[in-house]
Design a protein around this motif. Structure first.
Motif, mmCIF file in Angstrom:
data_model
loop_
_atom_site.group_PDB
_atom_site.id
_atom_site.type_symbol
_atom_site.label_atom_id
_atom_site.label_comp_id
_atom_site.label_asym_id
_atom_site.label_seq_id
_atom_site.Cartn_x
_atom_site.Cartn_y
_atom_site.Cartn_z
ATOM 1 N N HIS A 24 6.164 0.685 11.591
ATOM 2 C CA HIS A 24 5.374 1.462 10.635
ATOM 3 C C HIS A 24 4.800 2.731 11.265
ATOM 4 O O HIS A 24 4.734 3.778 10.605
ATOM 5 C CB HIS A 24 4.245 0.604 10.059
ATOM 6 C CG HIS A 24 4.693 -0.369 9.018
ATOM 7 N ND1 HIS A 24 5.158 -1.639 9.324
ATOM 8 C CD2 HIS A 24 4.791 -0.271 7.661
ATOM 9 C CE1 HIS A 24 5.496 -2.265 8.220
ATOM 10 N NE2 HIS A 24 5.286 -1.457 7.191
ATOM 11 N N ARG A 46 1.701 6.959 1.357
ATOM 12 C CA ARG A 46 2.142 5.766 2.068
ATOM 13 C C ARG A 46 2.287 6.017 3.563
ATOM 14 O O ARG A 46 2.050 5.109 4.376
ATOM 15 C CB ARG A 46 3.485 5.280 1.508
ATOM 16 C CG ARG A 46 3.428 4.790 0.069
ATOM 17 C CD ARG A 46 4.811 4.412 -0.415
ATOM 18 N NE ARG A 46 5.727 5.559 -0.355
ATOM 19 C CZ ARG A 46 7.018 5.485 -0.656
ATOM 20 N NH1 ARG A 46 7.554 4.325 -1.018
ATOM 21 N NH2 ARG A 46 7.778 6.556 -0.601
ATOM 22 N N LEU A 49 -0.937 5.622 5.291
ATOM 23 C CA LEU A 49 -1.264 4.202 5.322
ATOM 24 C C LEU A 49 -0.446 3.472 6.381
ATOM 25 O O LEU A 49 -0.942 2.541 7.029
ATOM 26 C CB LEU A 49 -1.024 3.580 3.950
ATOM 27 C CG LEU A 49 -1.947 4.053 2.820
ATOM 28 C CD1 LEU A 49 -1.531 3.423 1.498
ATOM 29 C CD2 LEU A 49 -3.391 3.710 3.140
ATOM 30 N N SER A 53 -2.371 1.497 9.256
ATOM 31 C CA SER A 53 -2.157 0.048 9.345
ATOM 32 C C SER A 53 -1.496 -0.340 10.661
ATOM 33 O O SER A 53 -1.827 -1.380 11.248
ATOM 34 C CB SER A 53 -1.301 -0.430 8.172
ATOM 35 O OG SER A 53 -0.019 0.188 8.191
ATOM 36 N N GLY A 83 -0.740 -6.993 1.966
ATOM 37 C CA GLY A 83 -0.798 -5.597 1.542
ATOM 38 C C GLY A 83 0.535 -4.890 1.716
ATOM 39 O O GLY A 83 0.956 -4.116 0.839
ATOM 40 N N TYR A 84 1.215 -5.160 2.842
ATOM 41 C CA TYR A 84 2.542 -4.585 3.052
ATOM 42 C C TYR A 84 3.517 -5.036 1.966
ATOM 43 O O TYR A 84 4.244 -4.216 1.375
ATOM 44 C CB TYR A 84 3.085 -5.007 4.424
ATOM 45 C CG TYR A 84 2.600 -4.181 5.583
ATOM 46 C CD1 TYR A 84 2.245 -2.851 5.437
ATOM 47 C CD2 TYR A 84 2.531 -4.742 6.858
ATOM 48 C CE1 TYR A 84 1.816 -2.099 6.510
ATOM 49 C CE2 TYR A 84 2.097 -3.991 7.940
ATOM 50 C CZ TYR A 84 1.751 -2.666 7.766
ATOM 51 O OH TYR A 84 1.332 -1.922 8.835
ATOM 52 N N GLY A 87 2.322 -3.990 -1.611
ATOM 53 C CA GLY A 87 2.430 -2.531 -1.696
ATOM 54 C C GLY A 87 3.864 -2.071 -1.824
ATOM 55 O O GLY A 87 4.160 -1.120 -2.571
ATOM 56 N N TRP A 88 4.764 -2.745 -1.111
ATOM 57 C CA TRP A 88 6.177 -2.372 -1.233
ATOM 58 C C TRP A 88 6.715 -2.690 -2.626
ATOM 59 O O TRP A 88 7.485 -1.907 -3.203
ATOM 60 C CB TRP A 88 7.009 -3.112 -0.193
ATOM 61 C CG TRP A 88 8.477 -2.944 -0.399
ATOM 62 C CD1 TRP A 88 9.225 -1.817 -0.183
ATOM 63 C CD2 TRP A 88 9.391 -3.925 -0.896
ATOM 64 N NE1 TRP A 88 10.540 -2.037 -0.513
ATOM 65 C CE2 TRP A 88 10.668 -3.327 -0.950
ATOM 66 C CE3 TRP A 88 9.252 -5.248 -1.287
ATOM 67 C CZ2 TRP A 88 11.789 -4.016 -1.393
ATOM 68 C CZ3 TRP A 88 10.368 -5.946 -1.723
ATOM 69 C CH2 TRP A 88 11.618 -5.322 -1.771
ATOM 70 N N LEU A 91 5.062 0.105 -4.817
ATOM 71 C CA LEU A 91 5.200 1.509 -4.413
ATOM 72 C C LEU A 91 6.511 1.811 -3.696
ATOM 73 O O LEU A 91 6.753 2.964 -3.331
ATOM 74 C CB LEU A 91 4.039 1.903 -3.484
ATOM 75 C CG LEU A 91 2.628 1.763 -4.058
ATOM 76 C CD1 LEU A 91 1.597 2.073 -2.983
ATOM 77 C CD2 LEU A 91 2.439 2.679 -5.258
ATOM 78 N N TYR A 98 9.057 0.622 -9.602
ATOM 79 C CA TYR A 98 8.747 -0.578 -8.850
ATOM 80 C C TYR A 98 9.978 -1.027 -8.063
ATOM 81 O O TYR A 98 11.114 -0.711 -8.415
ATOM 82 C CB TYR A 98 8.293 -1.705 -9.782
ATOM 83 C CG TYR A 98 7.036 -1.379 -10.562
ATOM 84 C CD1 TYR A 98 5.907 -0.888 -9.913
ATOM 85 C CD2 TYR A 98 6.991 -1.573 -11.936
ATOM 86 C CE1 TYR A 98 4.760 -0.588 -10.624
ATOM 87 C CE2 TYR A 98 5.842 -1.282 -12.654
ATOM 88 C CZ TYR A 98 4.730 -0.786 -11.989
ATOM 89 O OH TYR A 98 3.594 -0.490 -12.696
#
Length: 201
Positions: A24, A46, A49, A53, A83-84, A87-88, A91, A98
């Motif tokens: 990441h 993103r 983020l 992260s 969250g990963y 979120g994927w 987003l 989606y």
């Protein structure tokens, strides 16, 4: 959970956490730098983020090594992995879609999700790592909460000798030694006197 099993899971968790954090950071720094050079830092939030992260994961691993409460670290890691993944899903699709939407390929949402996650090796690797790490962290958190903490069964200096018999425990100088009774002292003195007299003859 046995100590060896816990240590194996912890080692695997640290390795997977460092791997996903590195991926990441690599992706986020590269793309965020591009957007900054184009004067469009918020074009894709993103990427920022990803950088934050990834740095947070390395910070969490460091705090874990330095003795922060491990249940806190595990819980924070679980939230981050969720969250990963979530979120994927919301987003990570093409052009604002989606991740499960078909986009340019037809088929059901499951087919679209499968094709999407397998079309890039990096994306596929990160999702496998995140799912695996999520499972490991859940197991470790459950074990820590049920056993009262992974650190509780580690030997310590104060309780290491509690299971030894009393006569095998180390004592301070002068402690635990039985003093001879007065009669034994007199008998010992008489014996020494007779031995000295015999030697003088």
């Amino acid at each position: 959970m046995e100590q060896r099993t816990r240590e194996t899971l912890e080692s695997a968790g640290v390795l997977l956490a460092a791997t996903t954090a590195g991926i990441h950071l690599m992706l986020g720094v590269e793309r965020l730098t591009y957007y900054l050079m184009a004067s469009r830092p918020l074009a894709d939030p993103r990427q920022a983020l990803f950088v934050l992260s990834g740095a947070a994961i390395f910070l969490g691993v460091t705090l874990w090594y330095r003795g922060l409460r491990r249940d806190v670290v595990y819980a924070a890691g679980i939230l981050l992995m969720l969250g990963y993944l979530v979120g994927w899903l919301f987003l990570g699709g093409h052009e604002g879609q989606y991740a499960w939407e078909a986009g340019h390929h037809g088929g059901s949402p499951l087919v679209g999700l499968y094709e999407h996650v397998t079309e890039e090796i990096t994306l596929f690797a990160t999702k496998v790592i995140e799912l695996t790490l999520l499972g490991i962290l859940i197991l470790l958190l459950y074990d820590t909460r049920s056993d009262g903490g992974a650190d509780d069964d580690r030997p310590n200096d104060t309780g290491a000798d509690d299971d030894r018999p009393n006569d095998e425990r180390p004592t301070e100088a002068g402690e635990g030694r039985a003093e001879p009774a007065d009669g034994d002292r007199v008998a010992s003195t008489d014996t020494n006197s007779h031995a000295t007299a015999d030697a003088a003859r």
